[in-house]
Design a protein around this motif. Sequence first.
Motif, PDB file in Angstrom:
ATOM      1  N   ARG A   1       1.208  -1.441   0.134  1.00 55.64           N
ATOM      2  CA  ARG A   1      -0.268  -0.224   0.404  1.00 55.64           C
ATOM      3  C   ARG A   1       0.532   0.838  -0.223  1.00 55.64           C
ATOM      4  O   ARG A   1       0.569   2.616  -0.491  1.00 55.64           O
ATOM      5  N   LEU A   2       1.788   1.292   0.878  1.00 50.80           N
ATOM      6  CA  LEU A   2       3.087   2.438   0.844  1.00 50.80           C
ATOM      7  C   LEU A   2       3.647   2.573  -0.601  1.00 50.80           C
ATOM      8  O   LEU A   2       3.895   3.657  -1.581  1.00 50.80           O
ATOM      9  N   ALA A   3       3.790   1.117  -1.413  1.00 52.33           N
ATOM     10  CA  ALA A   3       4.346   1.626  -2.677  1.00 52.33           C
ATOM     11  C   ALA A   3       3.429   2.244  -3.984  1.00 52.33           C
ATOM     12  O   ALA A   3       3.628   2.632  -4.614  1.00 52.33           O
ATOM     13  N   LEU A   4       2.544   1.874  -3.288  1.00 50.87           N
ATOM     14  CA  LEU A   4       0.649   2.325  -4.418  1.00 50.87           C
ATOM     15  C   LEU A   4       0.787   3.801  -4.174  1.00 50.87           C
ATOM     16  O   LEU A   4       0.876   4.503  -5.493  1.00 50.87           O
ATOM     17  N   LEU A   5       1.770   4.642  -3.021  1.00 56.27           N
ATOM     18  CA  LEU A   5       2.312   6.107  -3.030  1.00 56.27           C
ATOM     19  C   LEU A   5       3.136   6.152  -3.369  1.00 56.27           C
ATOM     20  O   LEU A   5       3.504   7.926  -3.245  1.00 56.27           O
ATOM     21  N   ASP A   6       4.016   5.958  -3.920  1.00 61.89           N
ATOM     22  CA  ASP A   6       4.848   6.266  -4.095  1.00 61.89           C
ATOM     23  C   ASP A   6       5.961   5.946  -3.028  1.00 61.89           C
ATOM     24  O   ASP A   6       6.674   7.105  -3.295  1.00 61.89           O
ATOM     25  N   THR A   7       6.301   5.924  -2.222  1.00 62.02           N
ATOM     26  CA  THR A   7       7.139   5.726  -0.730  1.00 62.02           C
ATOM     27  C   THR A   7       6.922   4.410  -0.210  1.00 62.02           C
ATOM     28  O   THR A   7       6.789   3.494  -0.462  1.00 62.02           O
ATOM     29  N   SER A   8       7.697   4.239   0.591  1.00 57.60           N
ATOM     30  CA  SER A   8       8.104   3.356   1.792  1.00 57.60           C
ATOM     31  C   SER A   8       8.376   3.842   3.292  1.00 57.60           C
ATOM     32  O   SER A   8       8.151   4.866   3.571  1.00 57.60           O
ATOM     33  N   TYR A   9       8.093   2.522   3.517  1.00 57.56           N
ATOM     34  CA  TYR A   9       8.441   2.895   5.384  1.00 57.56           C
ATOM     35  C   TYR A   9       9.880   3.600   5.769  1.00 57.56           C
ATOM     36  O   TYR A   9      10.027   4.368   6.772  1.00 57.56           O
ATOM     37  N   HIS A  10      10.952   2.944   5.244  1.00 64.04           N
ATOM     38  CA  HIS A  10      12.104   3.404   5.135  1.00 64.04           C
ATOM     39  C   HIS A  10      12.701   5.304   5.038  1.00 64.04           C
ATOM     40  O   HIS A  10      12.821   6.411   5.835  1.00 64.04           O
ATOM     41  N   ARG A  11      11.253   5.360   3.540  1.00 68.86           N
ATOM     42  CA  ARG A  11      11.095   7.140   3.499  1.00 68.86           C
ATOM     43  C   ARG A  11      10.771   7.815   4.543  1.00 68.86           C
ATOM     44  O   ARG A  11      11.510   9.333   4.119  1.00 68.86           O
ATOM     45  N   ILE A  12       9.536   7.197   5.210  1.00 66.07           N
ATOM     46  CA  ILE A  12       9.131   8.227   5.902  1.00 66.07           C
ATOM     47  C   ILE A  12       9.503   8.244   6.619  1.00 66.07           C
ATOM     48  O   ILE A  12       9.209   9.519   7.323  1.00 66.07           O
ATOM     49  N   ARG A  13       9.786   7.373   7.453  1.00 69.60           N
ATOM     50  CA  ARG A  13      10.925   7.054   9.078  1.00 69.60           C
ATOM     51  C   ARG A  13      12.205   8.162   8.515  1.00 69.60           C
ATOM     52  O   ARG A  13      12.663   9.153   9.336  1.00 69.60           O
ATOM     53  N   GLU A  14      12.726   8.442   7.555  1.00 68.13           N
ATOM     54  CA  GLU A  14      14.117   8.989   7.197  1.00 68.13           C
ATOM     55  C   GLU A  14      12.920  10.817   6.491  1.00 68.13           C
ATOM     56  O   GLU A  14      13.700  11.739   7.659  1.00 68.13           O
ATOM     57  N   GLU A  15      12.436  10.765   6.500  1.00 65.47           N
ATOM     58  CA  GLU A  15      11.324  12.103   6.802  1.00 65.47           C
ATOM     59  C   GLU A  15      11.099  13.025   7.711  1.00 65.47           C
ATOM     60  O   GLU A  15      11.004  13.988   7.605  1.00 65.47           O
ATOM     61  N   LEU A  16      10.547  12.158   8.383  1.00 65.47           N
ATOM     62  CA  LEU A  16       9.617  12.081   9.771  1.00 65.47           C
ATOM     63  C   LEU A  16      11.192  13.485  10.625  1.00 65.47           C
ATOM     64  O   LEU A  16      11.322  13.958  11.543  1.00 65.47           O
ATOM     65  N   ARG A  17      11.752  12.003  10.491  1.00 64.46           N
ATOM     66  CA  ARG A  17      13.349  12.736  11.830  1.00 64.46           C
ATOM     67  C   ARG A  17      14.142  14.141  10.875  1.00 64.46           C
ATOM     68  O   ARG A  17      13.999  14.424  11.870  1.00 64.46           O
ATOM     69  N   ARG A  18      13.836  14.408   8.993  1.00 66.74           N
ATOM     70  CA  ARG A  18      14.255  15.221   8.938  1.00 66.74           C
ATOM     71  C   ARG A  18      13.574  16.753   9.660  1.00 66.74           C
ATOM     72  O   ARG A  18      13.817  17.516  10.108  1.00 66.74           O
ATOM     73  N   ASP A  19      11.669  16.278   9.983  1.00 65.11           N
ATOM     74  CA  ASP A  19      11.016  17.299   9.489  1.00 65.11           C
ATOM     75  C   ASP A  19      11.313  17.443  11.531  1.00 65.11           C
ATOM     76  O   ASP A  19      11.418  18.563  12.041  1.00 65.11           O
TER      77      ASP A  19
END
Length: 351
Positions: free
Chosen positions: A281-299
């Motif tokens: 389901r995350l791939a359908l949004l063109d993202t991944s768990y790892h990418r979300i975690r890194e963006e969250l850490r950045r923010d």
Amino acid sequence: MTATPNSDERRQPEGWHVRQTIPARFAREMLAGAGLDRATLLPILERCDLSEAALSGHSRLVPRDYLTLTRLVIAQSGDEMRGCFAKPVPLGTFAQLLRLLVYLPTLEAVFAEAARFYALYNEAPPWQVEKHDKLIRLRLLPARAEQVQSALYPHFMLLSLWHVGSWLVKETLPVQRVVLPESLAEFSKQARFLFGRQAEFGPHAYLELAESELQRAPLRAPHEAARLARYMPLRLVSPGQAVDLESQVRGLLSAARPFASLSEQQAARQLGMARQTLVRRLALLDTSYHRIREELRRDLACALLSQGTQSIALIAEHMGYSEPSAFQRAFKQWTGVPPGEYRRERLQRQS
């Protein structure tokens, strides 16, 4: 069970784990379009706790600072459209236009009439309504070099059209395609977050919707227009509704201790699905768990460094890094500048 936030976490900007940081380029283009001289600009930056250096390169702004900057620039320039058109659009124009548009029979008529109206300020219609089989495109028509070269302009215009249409019918319009100029491919992650779907890139910028959606009638009353006008800047930096799953994942990661330490398997279990389902389901949004975690850490790192109440070592520990040096490398990779430099710029401006 969610851990009780400490005092530093309570002071984090509201919605920080839902809204992403904003590319500094958006702010630079807004300021350039507003045409403010430096004597006027510097006090505005001071009120936002920003320096000119903080807007350079690939820096990013926390949503709170970007929203404050947006509101101050609009108020100071007297231009609701942030310098996007050839002429300033006086304050209050957007709300007044909405009060008139609610009487039109369909969304198609709304978008066509709004384009004719804004042509008064843009010297040409800023978009046009095109029919393609059973689809309708709201295609931008850049009339100035600044609009062609801008990253802010197509995001701002297409998001505004989408949010206004959704507001008028009281539910999120299902967008079939979002297409941005080819030169803006580097903003694909930002576009996916804001529109709730993966953007495509081509020679023209447009939204594509089912023709049936644009035959719907507005459901709003004129007195509701002022509220939308007031909160539109916030809507333009909030996630598209289609990324609700991503927002849920960000919320789970933000509640984990150490920060963002929840494994993909644990997150899937808390969401009531198999890990493979979450991945798909995350791939359908063109993202991944790892990418979300890194963006969250950045923010979160940007938010905490902006407050200046914790050392870099403590921030690194809070975010689950075993060594401050690992956090420093990650932050520079995210933003292009080391965390110490990012914080110094903010604290110098605040002092």
